[in-house]
Design a protein around this motif. Structure first.
Motif, short mmCIF file in Angstrom:
data_model
loop_
_atom_site.label_atom_id
_atom_site.label_comp_id
_atom_site.label_asym_id
_atom_site.label_seq_id
_atom_site.Cartn_x
_atom_site.Cartn_y
_atom_site.Cartn_z
N VAL A 1 0.84 -1.20 0.00
CA VAL A 1 0.00 0.00 0.00
C VAL A 1 0.88 1.25 0.00
CG1 VAL A 1 -1.98 -1.03 1.20
CG2 VAL A 1 -0.13 0.00 2.53
N GLN A 2 0.23 2.38 -0.30
CA GLN A 2 0.91 3.66 -0.23
C GLN A 2 -0.13 4.74 0.05
OE1 GLN A 2 1.01 3.71 -5.06
NE2 GLN A 2 2.78 4.49 -4.02
N ARG A 3 0.32 5.91 0.48
CA ARG A 3 -0.59 7.03 0.66
C ARG A 3 -1.10 7.47 -0.71
NH1 ARG A 3 3.74 10.76 3.65
NH2 ARG A 3 4.72 10.16 1.68
N ASP A 4 -2.29 8.04 -0.74
CA ASP A 4 -2.78 8.53 -2.03
C ASP A 4 -1.85 9.61 -2.60
OD1 ASP A 4 -3.48 10.40 -0.08
OD2 ASP A 4 -5.53 10.68 -0.81
N ILE A 5 -1.23 10.40 -1.72
CA ILE A 5 -0.33 11.46 -2.21
C ILE A 5 0.94 10.90 -2.83
CG2 ILE A 5 -1.18 13.20 -0.59
CD1 ILE A 5 1.27 12.68 1.15
N ASP A 6 1.27 9.63 -2.55
CA ASP A 6 2.48 9.05 -3.12
C ASP A 6 2.33 8.76 -4.60
OD1 ASP A 6 4.11 9.00 -0.79
OD2 ASP A 6 2.92 7.33 -0.05
N LYS A 7 1.11 8.79 -5.11
CA LYS A 7 0.89 8.61 -6.54
C LYS A 7 1.33 9.85 -7.32
CE LYS A 7 -1.55 4.64 -6.35
NZ LYS A 7 -1.16 3.38 -7.03
N GLN A 8 1.30 11.00 -6.67
CA GLN A 8 1.64 12.27 -7.30
C GLN A 8 2.49 13.08 -6.31
OE1 GLN A 8 0.34 13.74 -10.54
NE2 GLN A 8 0.27 11.54 -10.87
N PHE A 9 3.72 12.62 -6.09
CA PHE A 9 4.56 13.20 -5.06
C PHE A 9 5.48 14.26 -5.63
CE2 PHE A 9 7.45 13.04 -1.36
CZ PHE A 9 6.50 13.04 -0.36
N HIS A 10 6.11 15.06 -4.74
CA HIS A 10 7.02 16.11 -5.17
C HIS A 10 8.22 16.22 -4.23
CE1 HIS A 10 2.95 17.39 -6.47
NE2 HIS A 10 3.57 17.78 -7.56
N SER A 11 9.32 16.67 -4.77
CA SER A 11 10.46 17.13 -3.98
C SER A 11 10.43 18.65 -3.98
CB SER A 11 11.79 16.69 -4.62
OG SER A 11 11.88 15.31 -4.72
N VAL A 12 10.94 19.24 -2.91
CA VAL A 12 11.07 20.70 -2.87
C VAL A 12 12.54 21.07 -2.74
CG1 VAL A 12 8.78 21.16 -1.95
CG2 VAL A 12 10.66 20.72 -0.36
N SER B 1 17.51 8.01 -1.92
CA SER B 1 16.21 8.61 -1.67
C SER B 1 15.65 9.20 -2.95
CB SER B 1 16.32 9.70 -0.60
OG SER B 1 15.11 10.44 -0.53
N THR B 2 14.43 8.81 -3.30
CA THR B 2 13.81 9.31 -4.53
C THR B 2 13.58 10.81 -4.45
OG1 THR B 2 12.65 7.18 -4.61
CG2 THR B 2 11.93 8.90 -6.15
N SER B 3 12.92 11.25 -3.38
CA SER B 3 12.57 12.67 -3.27
C SER B 3 13.71 13.52 -2.71
CB SER B 3 11.33 12.84 -2.38
OG SER B 3 11.50 12.23 -1.12
N GLY B 4 14.65 12.88 -2.01
CA GLY B 4 15.76 13.64 -1.43
C GLY B 4 16.97 13.77 -2.32
N SER B 5 17.12 12.85 -3.29
CA SER B 5 18.32 12.87 -4.12
C SER B 5 18.07 12.61 -5.60
CB SER B 5 19.33 11.83 -3.60
OG SER B 5 19.76 12.13 -2.30
N VAL B 6 17.40 11.51 -5.92
CA VAL B 6 17.34 11.07 -7.32
C VAL B 6 16.53 12.02 -8.20
CG1 VAL B 6 16.70 9.21 -8.87
CG2 VAL B 6 17.68 8.68 -6.63
N MET B 7 15.30 12.35 -7.80
CA MET B 7 14.50 13.26 -8.62
C MET B 7 15.10 14.68 -8.63
SD MET B 7 12.46 11.19 -9.93
CE MET B 7 11.44 12.33 -10.86
N PRO B 8 15.60 15.19 -7.50
CA PRO B 8 16.28 16.50 -7.54
C PRO B 8 17.51 16.50 -8.45
CG PRO B 8 15.60 16.01 -5.31
CD PRO B 8 15.38 14.75 -6.10
#
Length: 284
Positions: free
Chosen positions: A106-117, A144-151
């Protein structure tokens, strides 16, 4: 293209990383459910105690929350049998899926459309990714996807080569450490999970008036709760049901820990773009 520069791969960890610790109820080894939740912050286990209690009651089995030092340690726990379930970012998930066949639950619904800042100090002259040229930048955990890879991908897409165009970049080891590094002026800017940043500001753990977001990434699929491949399907279903039954109003303490409001089923097919990008960046 490799995400990790040989020139700059030496570990630079801001703050102490917490080694394996746990909160548990007495139980036989056969009954105990061990769940890995990477969170290298002080009092992480104590703060998550309501989640442990909730899952113990929902599963009808004693649950032990384990805090591995990072995502790679969590993945290894799934592989060596020391964890039944774990919470992983998208890159950690595709890595664990490829190596050990873990099952997305499972995942949070927000994890389907997540963001890095991308954050910087309020008084900083940095207002765009282009302004990062010649600056000091903090990523989070290396996988980390949101902490490193996507940025990192965002920097490349904007025409900046982190190995050449930044004064330096470092991996702090966590979202919290990244935020603290920027707040303290150790780094000029950094990237973090949007929900972690907002929760730190809301809780007063960082002064929101001294930091600001100057860029938000396009959406991507991210965090997911996974099972070791040999965990019985009946137990996997119990965990999935426990998360999907969480409701605002009735379970606010647990939802606050999870930084979410609603859970949905996870789908491995949605992670194919993350897998392709991770392989392109030579992450594994």
């Amino acid at each position: 293209m490799s995400l990790i520069s040989p020139r700059r791969h030496s570990a630079f960890v801001i703050g102490a990383l917490i080694t394996l610790n746990s909160l548990s109820l007495p139980a036989s080894a056969e009954d105990l459910i061990r769940i890995g939740v990477p969170d290298p912050t002080a009092n992480a286990l104590e703060e998550k105690k309501p989640l442990q209690v909730y899952l113990t009651e929902a599963l009808g089995m004693p649950v032990k929350l384990v805090i591995p030092k990072d995502y790679n340690a969590t993945i290894e726990g799934l592989g060596n049998g020391s964890l039944e379930f774990a919470y992983l970012g998208a890159v950690g998930y595709v890595k664990a899926r490829k190596a050990f066949g873990v099952v997305p639950i499972v995942q949070r619904d927000i994890d389907k459309q997540f963001h890095s800042v991308f954050i910087t100090q309020a008084s900083s002259p940095i207002n765009s990714i282009a302004d990062l040229k010649g600056k000091r930048f903090a990523f989070g955990d290396v996988v980390s996807t949101s902490g490193s890879v996507m940025p990192y991908r965002s920097l490349i897409d904007a025409g900046l080569d982190p190995n050449k165009d930044l004064e330096w970049f470092r991996y702090t080891g966590s979202h919290v450490a990244t935020v603290q590094a920027v707040a303290a002026g150790v780094a000029d800017a950094g990237s973090a999970d949007e929900t972690v940043f907002k929760s730190l500001v809301a809780a007063g753990k960082v002064d929101g008036s001294k930091l600001r977001v100057f860029y938000t990434t396009p959406p991507f699929v991210d965090y997911v709760w996974v099972a070791r491949k040999d965990v019985p399907e009946s137990v996997q279903k119990k965990l999935a049901d426990a998360f999907m039954k969480l409701a605002p109003g009735a379970d606010d303490k647990v939802l606050a820990i999870l930084r979410g409001q609603r859970y949905v089923a996870a789908d491995d097919r949605e992670y194919q773009p993350i897998l392709e990008m991770a392989q392109k960046l030579s992450l594994f």
